[in-house]
Motif scaffolding. Structure first.
Motif, PDB file in Angstrom:
ATOM      1  N   GLY A  19       9.868  26.952 -29.184  1.00 30.21           N
ATOM      2  CA  GLY A  19       8.710  26.939 -30.065  1.00 30.21           C
ATOM      3  C   GLY A  19       9.161  27.018 -31.514  1.00 30.21           C
ATOM      4  O   GLY A  19      10.257  27.507 -31.818  1.00 30.21           O
ATOM      5  N   ASP A  20       8.326  26.551 -32.410  1.00 29.20           N
ATOM      6  CA  ASP A  20       8.640  26.594 -33.834  1.00 29.20           C
ATOM      7  C   ASP A  20       8.678  28.048 -34.318  1.00 29.20           C
ATOM      8  O   ASP A  20       7.816  28.856 -33.955  1.00 29.20           O
ATOM      9  N   ASP A  21       9.696  28.375 -35.107  1.00 28.09           N
ATOM     10  CA  ASP A  21       9.884  29.721 -35.661  1.00 28.09           C
ATOM     11  C   ASP A  21      10.013  30.792 -34.586  1.00 28.09           C
ATOM     12  O   ASP A  21       9.532  31.917 -34.741  1.00 28.09           O
ATOM     13  N   THR A  22      10.678  30.431 -33.488  1.00 27.58           N
ATOM     14  CA  THR A  22      10.953  31.410 -32.435  1.00 27.58           C
ATOM     15  C   THR A  22      12.440  31.391 -32.128  1.00 27.58           C
ATOM     16  O   THR A  22      13.135  30.413 -32.370  1.00 27.58           O
ATOM     17  N   ALA A  23      12.929  32.489 -31.581  1.00 29.08           N
ATOM     18  CA  ALA A  23      14.342  32.622 -31.256  1.00 29.08           C
ATOM     19  C   ALA A  23      14.518  32.767 -29.756  1.00 29.08           C
ATOM     20  O   ALA A  23      13.712  33.395 -29.075  1.00 29.08           O
ATOM     21  N   LEU A  24      15.596  32.211 -29.263  1.00 27.65           N
ATOM     22  CA  LEU A  24      15.966  32.306 -27.860  1.00 27.65           C
ATOM     23  C   LEU A  24      17.356  32.917 -27.785  1.00 27.65           C
ATOM     24  O   LEU A  24      18.293  32.394 -28.399  1.00 27.65           O
ATOM     25  N   VAL A  33      24.474  34.250 -28.159  1.00 25.79           N
ATOM     26  CA  VAL A  33      24.016  33.227 -29.098  1.00 25.79           C
ATOM     27  C   VAL A  33      22.499  33.292 -29.241  1.00 25.79           C
ATOM     28  O   VAL A  33      21.785  33.437 -28.258  1.00 25.79           O
ATOM     29  N   CYS A  34      22.053  33.168 -30.472  1.00 26.61           N
ATOM     30  CA  CYS A  34      20.634  33.105 -30.817  1.00 26.61           C
ATOM     31  C   CYS A  34      20.351  31.675 -31.273  1.00 26.61           C
ATOM     32  O   CYS A  34      20.974  31.192 -32.217  1.00 26.61           O
ATOM     33  N   VAL A  35      19.440  31.000 -30.584  1.00 29.19           N
ATOM     34  CA  VAL A  35      19.067  29.627 -30.927  1.00 29.19           C
ATOM     35  C   VAL A  35      17.656  29.660 -31.501  1.00 29.19           C
ATOM     36  O   VAL A  35      16.759  30.255 -30.908  1.00 29.19           O
ATOM     37  N   VAL A  36      17.475  29.015 -32.654  1.00 31.41           N
ATOM     38  CA  VAL A  36      16.199  29.070 -33.366  1.00 31.41           C
ATOM     39  C   VAL A  36      15.779  27.661 -33.783  1.00 31.41           C
ATOM     40  O   VAL A  36      16.585  26.896 -34.308  1.00 31.41           O
ATOM     41  N   ARG A  37      14.508  27.372 -33.554  1.00 31.21           N
ATOM     42  CA  ARG A  37      13.949  26.099 -34.016  1.00 31.21           C
ATOM     43  C   ARG A  37      13.019  26.357 -35.187  1.00 31.21           C
ATOM     44  O   ARG A  37      12.146  27.216 -35.127  1.00 31.21           O
ATOM     45  N   VAL A  42      17.288  22.794 -35.546  1.00 27.65           N
ATOM     46  CA  VAL A  42      17.662  23.844 -34.604  1.00 27.65           C
ATOM     47  C   VAL A  42      18.957  24.475 -35.108  1.00 27.65           C
ATOM     48  O   VAL A  42      19.900  23.783 -35.489  1.00 27.65           O
ATOM     49  N   PHE A  43      18.992  25.801 -35.102  1.00 31.55           N
ATOM     50  CA  PHE A  43      20.136  26.563 -35.581  1.00 31.55           C
ATOM     51  C   PHE A  43      20.664  27.430 -34.450  1.00 31.55           C
ATOM     52  O   PHE A  43      19.911  27.846 -33.573  1.00 31.55           O
ATOM     53  N   ALA A  44      21.954  27.740 -34.513  1.00 32.37           N
ATOM     54  CA  ALA A  44      22.554  28.667 -33.556  1.00 32.37           C
ATOM     55  C   ALA A  44      23.448  29.628 -34.323  1.00 32.37           C
ATOM     56  O   ALA A  44      24.233  29.221 -35.180  1.00 32.37           O
ATOM     57  N   LEU A  45      23.302  30.905 -34.037  1.00 34.79           N
ATOM     58  CA  LEU A  45      24.141  31.921 -34.656  1.00 34.79           C
ATOM     59  C   LEU A  45      24.413  33.018 -33.640  1.00 34.79           C
ATOM     60  O   LEU A  45      23.750  33.100 -32.605  1.00 34.79           O
ATOM     61  N   LYS A  65      14.944  32.003 -42.112  1.00 29.91           N
ATOM     62  CA  LYS A  65      15.763  33.202 -41.935  1.00 29.91           C
ATOM     63  C   LYS A  65      15.276  33.986 -40.718  1.00 29.91           C
ATOM     64  O   LYS A  65      14.164  33.805 -40.249  1.00 29.91           O
ATOM     65  N   ILE A  66      16.153  34.856 -40.230  1.00 31.10           N
ATOM     66  CA  ILE A  66      15.813  35.723 -39.110  1.00 31.10           C
ATOM     67  C   ILE A  66      16.037  37.161 -39.551  1.00 31.10           C
ATOM     68  O   ILE A  66      16.999  37.456 -40.267  1.00 31.10           O
ATOM     69  N   GLU A  67      15.141  38.042 -39.127  1.00 30.30           N
ATOM     70  CA  GLU A  67      15.206  39.443 -39.529  1.00 30.30           C
ATOM     71  C   GLU A  67      15.553  40.317 -38.340  1.00 30.30           C
ATOM     72  O   GLU A  67      14.926  40.230 -37.278  1.00 30.30           O
ATOM     73  N   CYS A  68      16.554  41.164 -38.519  1.00 30.39           N
ATOM     74  CA  CYS A  68      16.920  42.140 -37.496  1.00 30.39           C
ATOM     75  C   CYS A  68      15.774  43.152 -37.375  1.00 30.39           C
ATOM     76  O   CYS A  68      15.352  43.738 -38.370  1.00 30.39           O
ATOM     77  N   TRP A  69      15.313  43.361 -36.176  1.00 29.55           N
ATOM     78  CA  TRP A  69      14.152  44.226 -35.964  1.00 29.55           C
ATOM     79  C   TRP A  69      14.451  45.702 -36.201  1.00 29.55           C
ATOM     80  O   TRP A  69      13.552  46.480 -36.473  1.00 29.55           O
TER      81      TRP A  69
END
Length: 115
Positions: A19-24, A33-37, A42-45, A65-69
């Motif tokens: 999904g858009d703006d979601t992380a897997l 690995v965190c995959v984000v669309r 699509v990004f992987a970090l 960007k992704i934020e650590c919870w």
């Protein structure tokens, strides 16, 4: 045509499953690995905050960007560079290849190199 050598490419999921703006969060060859669309990109970090041993895939994605919870550190999805404290070290990013509806990640070639 893919620019990533086939032996290093691992299929993560279908593009349609992201999904858009979601992380897997997933694990590839022992690497978290965190995959984000974000839109069509699509990004992987690495799915681990550089400040604490926390899965980034459980955080929120917004504006590239992704934020650590846990402590609120934010990382740029494209570069892995921390944008806010308390994190000061980047997280490795990995090349992503889209082939049809398949998303492939290459964990053998990270930027920056993980020591």
């Amino acid at each position: 045509m893919s620019t990533v050598p086939a032996p290093h490419r691992y299929r993560v999921c279908a593009l349609s499953e992201l999904g858009d703006d979601t992380a897997l969060g997933t694990e590839i060859d022992g690497v978290p690995v965190c995959v984000v669309r974000v839109g069509e990109r699509v990004f992987a970090l690495r799915d681990e905050c550089s400040h604490a041993d926390v899965q980034l895939s459980q955080g929120e994605v917004e504006d590239g960007k992704i934020e650590c919870w846990l402590h609120g550190s934010q990382f740029d999805l494209a570069s892995g560079v921390p944008l806010t404290l308390p994190a000061i070290d980047p997280v490795p990013t990995y090349p992503v290849t889209i082939d049809g509806d398949d998303v492939f990640v290459d964990v053998a070639h990270s930027t920056p190199e993980r020591g």
